[in-house]
Scaffold this active site. Sequence first.
Site, PDB file in Angstrom:
ATOM      1  N   TYR A 155      -9.993 -37.065  15.645  1.00 51.99           N
ATOM      2  CA  TYR A 155      -9.923 -36.699  14.226  1.00 51.99           C
ATOM      3  C   TYR A 155     -11.286 -36.836  13.556  1.00 51.99           C
ATOM      4  CZ  TYR A 155      -8.102 -36.665   9.413  1.00 51.99           C
ATOM      5  OH  TYR A 155      -7.845 -36.370   8.077  1.00 51.99           O
ATOM      6  N   LYS A 159     -13.488 -33.821  11.900  1.00 54.93           N
ATOM      7  CA  LYS A 159     -13.854 -33.854  10.480  1.00 54.93           C
ATOM      8  C   LYS A 159     -15.365 -33.917  10.298  1.00 54.93           C
ATOM      9  CE  LYS A 159      -9.790 -33.655   8.494  1.00 54.93           C
ATOM     10  NZ  LYS A 159      -9.420 -32.521   7.617  1.00 54.93           N
TER      11      LYS A 159
END
Length: 248
Positions: A155, A159
């Site tokens: 993640y 991002k």
Amino acid sequence: MFSLKDKVALVTGASQGIGRDTALALAEAGAKVAVAARNEEKLAALVSEIAAAGGEAFAVKMDVADAEQIKAGFKQVLEKFGKLDILVNNAAITRDGLSMRMKLEDWEAVIKTNLTGAHLCTQQALAVMMRARAGRIINISSVVAQSGNAGQANYVAAKAGLIGLTKATAIEIASRNITVNAVAPGFIETPMTDVLSDTVKEELNKRIPLGRMGKPRDVTAAIVFLASDEAGYITGHVLNVNGGMHLA
């Protein structure tokens, strides 16, 4: 609130959380909003809510991990509204786990949805915006892209990649009067954080200088601003909305 009258926006991951609230805020500011996600039932409810408030919305079933669904979805939006002024790349998933034990499929699923999906949506949007010589692209990153977070290597990487994508694309298409920016929320009260225990939330609040988790409106206000004409001289920027949690 900044006016988005006569603008057309597309929000991915709009069925819940920040995406849902973003669609509501863009509609409140005057934009016609295409809402995209996998859950058709939730999208239908959102379209009805926007219509009840006097706005106009259009639901598009779209999994941003599927390139063909992205192409079909953008085609539907253009057939419905005839143009696209604003793209908000918000769709995201999590598959948490320690990096040394993370399964390849969990790594690839998060990268494919959270980063590759945004890239493919951006390509579709630019095909329209470059002809119009105007547009706004806003990528929803995260505070953890800048600070890191244990157990979320996939993640965090996705991002952080969105921030790099934002900067590179901003440089490439600036001459066409198209801006590309990112918003990096901190811990916001959404379904994604509702699963945290009260103890974890209390510890998080101690790490946030403003002493609380953010509200969805804290994030959507930043998105509406970056989508507006008033933000026309801002591009390649990362707007942190995190209560001071990570001061960079």
